[in-house]
Motif scaffolding. Structure first.
Motif, PDB file in Angstrom:
ATOM      1  N   GLN A   1      56.918  37.160  46.338  1.00 54.51           N
ATOM      2  CA  GLN A   1      56.676  37.032  44.900  1.00 54.51           C
ATOM      3  C   GLN A   1      55.907  38.227  44.337  1.00 54.51           C
ATOM      4  OE1 GLN A   1      54.515  33.284  45.127  1.00 54.51           O
ATOM      5  NE2 GLN A   1      56.278  32.158  44.300  1.00 54.51           N
ATOM      6  N   HIS A   2      55.500  39.155  45.190  1.00 55.16           N
ATOM      7  CA  HIS A   2      54.667  40.274  44.751  1.00 55.16           C
ATOM      8  C   HIS A   2      55.323  41.073  43.620  1.00 55.16           C
ATOM      9  CE1 HIS A   2      52.128  40.520  48.707  1.00 55.16           C
ATOM     10  NE2 HIS A   2      51.963  39.401  48.045  1.00 55.16           N
ATOM     11  N   HIS A   3      56.588  41.417  43.798  1.00 57.68           N
ATOM     12  CA  HIS A   3      57.283  42.230  42.794  1.00 57.68           C
ATOM     13  C   HIS A   3      57.309  41.517  41.440  1.00 57.68           C
ATOM     14  CE1 HIS A   3      60.132  45.102  41.129  1.00 57.68           C
ATOM     15  NE2 HIS A   3      60.852  44.075  40.689  1.00 57.68           N
ATOM     16  N   ALA A   4      57.656  40.239  41.464  1.00 56.52           N
ATOM     17  CA  ALA A   4      57.748  39.470  40.215  1.00 56.52           C
ATOM     18  C   ALA A   4      56.373  39.327  39.571  1.00 56.52           C
ATOM     19  CB  ALA A   4      58.351  38.091  40.506  1.00 56.52           C
ATOM     20  N   TRP A   5      55.342  39.162  40.400  1.00 52.14           N
ATOM     21  CA  TRP A   5      53.985  39.009  39.863  1.00 52.14           C
ATOM     22  C   TRP A   5      53.532  40.282  39.168  1.00 52.14           C
ATOM     23  CZ3 TRP A   5      49.244  41.377  40.740  1.00 52.14           C
ATOM     24  CH2 TRP A   5      48.130  40.737  40.204  1.00 52.14           C
TER      25      TRP A   5
ATOM     26  N   PHE B   1      42.441  44.718  35.309  1.00 49.29           N
ATOM     27  CA  PHE B   1      41.554  43.910  36.157  1.00 49.29           C
ATOM     28  C   PHE B   1      42.354  43.182  37.237  1.00 49.29           C
ATOM     29  CE2 PHE B   1      39.133  39.946  36.961  1.00 49.29           C
ATOM     30  CZ  PHE B   1      37.961  40.511  37.426  1.00 49.29           C
ATOM     31  N   LEU B   2      43.457  42.567  36.862  1.00 52.51           N
ATOM     32  CA  LEU B   2      44.286  41.835  37.820  1.00 52.51           C
ATOM     33  C   LEU B   2      44.872  42.766  38.880  1.00 52.51           C
ATOM     34  CD1 LEU B   2      46.167  39.428  35.377  1.00 52.51           C
ATOM     35  CD2 LEU B   2      44.408  38.796  37.040  1.00 52.51           C
ATOM     36  N   LEU B   3      45.342  43.934  38.445  1.00 55.65           N
ATOM     37  CA  LEU B   3      45.905  44.887  39.403  1.00 55.65           C
ATOM     38  C   LEU B   3      44.825  45.425  40.341  1.00 55.65           C
ATOM     39  CD1 LEU B   3      48.331  46.863  37.052  1.00 55.65           C
ATOM     40  CD2 LEU B   3      48.930  45.162  38.787  1.00 55.65           C
ATOM     41  N   LEU B   4      43.619  45.623  39.819  1.00 54.48           N
ATOM     42  CA  LEU B   4      42.504  46.083  40.654  1.00 54.48           C
ATOM     43  C   LEU B   4      42.205  45.073  41.767  1.00 54.48           C
ATOM     44  CD1 LEU B   4      40.121  48.076  41.154  1.00 54.48           C
ATOM     45  CD2 LEU B   4      38.766  46.630  39.621  1.00 54.48           C
TER      46      LEU B   4
ATOM     47  N   ALA C   1      44.262  42.849  43.013  1.00 54.78           N
ATOM     48  CA  ALA C   1      45.388  42.768  43.939  1.00 54.78           C
ATOM     49  C   ALA C   1      45.430  43.954  44.894  1.00 54.78           C
ATOM     50  CB  ALA C   1      46.691  42.674  43.155  1.00 54.78           C
ATOM     51  N   LEU C   2      45.083  45.138  44.401  1.00 54.76           N
ATOM     52  CA  LEU C   2      45.208  46.356  45.201  1.00 54.76           C
ATOM     53  C   LEU C   2      44.003  46.655  46.077  1.00 54.76           C
ATOM     54  CD1 LEU C   2      46.866  48.641  42.484  1.00 54.76           C
ATOM     55  CD2 LEU C   2      47.977  47.617  44.475  1.00 54.76           C
ATOM     56  N   THR C   3      42.849  46.071  45.761  1.00 53.51           N
ATOM     57  CA  THR C   3      41.634  46.367  46.535  1.00 53.51           C
ATOM     58  C   THR C   3      41.130  45.191  47.355  1.00 53.51           C
ATOM     59  OG1 THR C   3      40.173  45.741  44.695  1.00 53.51           O
ATOM     60  CG2 THR C   3      40.883  48.058  44.820  1.00 53.51           C
ATOM     61  N   GLY C   4      41.434  43.973  46.901  1.00 51.41           N
ATOM     62  CA  GLY C   4      40.886  42.815  47.594  1.00 51.41           C
ATOM     63  C   GLY C   4      39.450  42.515  47.191  1.00 51.41           C
ATOM     64  N   PHE C   5      38.980  43.137  46.101  1.00 50.84           N
ATOM     65  CA  PHE C   5      37.627  42.866  45.621  1.00 50.84           C
ATOM     66  C   PHE C   5      37.483  41.403  45.236  1.00 50.84           C
ATOM     67  CE2 PHE C   5      36.878  47.445  43.957  1.00 50.84           C
ATOM     68  CZ  PHE C   5      36.436  47.821  45.211  1.00 50.84           C
ATOM     69  N   ARG C   6      36.283  40.881  45.415  1.00 53.75           N
ATOM     70  CA  ARG C   6      35.969  39.565  44.859  1.00 53.75           C
ATOM     71  C   ARG C   6      35.840  39.729  43.342  1.00 53.75           C
ATOM     72  NH1 ARG C   6      32.575  40.221  49.267  1.00 53.75           N
ATOM     73  NH2 ARG C   6      33.017  38.866  51.042  1.00 53.75           N
ATOM     74  N   ARG C   7      36.014  38.631  42.646  1.00 56.95           N
ATOM     75  CA  ARG C   7      35.975  38.699  41.184  1.00 56.95           C
ATOM     76  C   ARG C   7      34.659  39.287  40.685  1.00 56.95           C
ATOM     77  NH1 ARG C   7      36.664  33.606  36.930  1.00 56.95           N
ATOM     78  NH2 ARG C   7      35.928  34.722  35.097  1.00 56.95           N
TER      79      ARG C   7
END
Length: 222
Positions: A148-152, A177-180, A182-188
């Motif tokens: 589902q990554h591509h669609a997300w 913010f959402l892409l950050l 997803a790409l880093t794995g940072f906590r909110r």
């Protein structure tokens, strides 16, 4: 008493001394609020923990703040846990775990002038934690599967954000913010606290303080 070999004056003095000692000891027992301030000062707590614990002390246990720790009973804990569980089982669990940890810490670290423990009563929160009475919280199962990554990503970058129609660059903040995340794995909370000084555009790195270990972590592009 005299006929039994008991000196009434000595007994009276011993009783008076004991009462004075108990009174002095009781004065040294902290209130819930004071215990929390002591706990925060001595423990290295993450910002997320501080926020959660502040809510506990200022909301869930606000009416207990001026009570001595030893005056909090098992019955009081049971009733408060039951009341909190009606609104939020997860927050009820958090409040009891907080109280349990706070009481345990203070029991071990509050000492008098003779290095004796001041708090010797049983932890009242144990009645919930020890009996496995905490609320059962279902684990979250919602996540973006690999297929589902591509669609997300497409949905995120093609969504119309508030303000976009007015060419406001801030409209894309949620998207970034959402892409950050997803790409880093940072906590909110790690991502929310980022500042420009944490970002090195030349070398493509982002440095953030690990909320669990308190250490600086650097994420490198690529």
């Amino acid at each position: 008493m005299i006929s039994k070999g008991i000196d009434p004056n000595t007994l009276k003095q011993e009783t008076s001394t004991k009462i004075k000692q108990e009174t002095a000891k009781n004065k040294q027992i902290p209130t819930l609020k004071d215990a929390y301030e002591f706990y925060k000062e001595k423990k290295a707590l993450s910002s997320a923990s501080l926020i959660a614990y502040d809510i506990c002390i200022n909301s869930y246990f606000q009416d207990w703040n001026n009570l001595k720790l030893t005056s909090i009973t098992k019955k009081m804990v049971q009733e408060r846990f039951s009341d909190l569980s009606k609104n939020s089982p997860a927050q009820a669990n958090l409040s009891i775990k907080f109280l349990h940890a706070l009481f345990n810490y203070c029991s071990k670290h509050y000492l008098n002038d003779k290095d004796e423990l001041i708090i010797t009563t049983e932890n009242p929160a144990k009645i919930i934690t020890q009996n496995n009475s905490l609320n059962r919280i279902k684990r979250r199962r919602t996540y973006v599967r690999s297929d589902q990554h591509h669609a997300w990503v497409k949905a995120v970058v093609t969504s119309s954000w508030v303000g976009e129609q007015n060419d406001d660059f801030r409209a894309y903040t949620n998207q970034d913010f959402l892409l950050l995340l997803a790409l880093t794995g940072f906590r909110r909370n790690e991502a929310e606290r980022l500042e420009w000084k944490n970002i090195d555009l030349k070398y493509g790195t982002i440095t953030v303080t690990d909320t669990k270990n308190g250490e600086d972590l650097t994420i490198t592009n690529g």
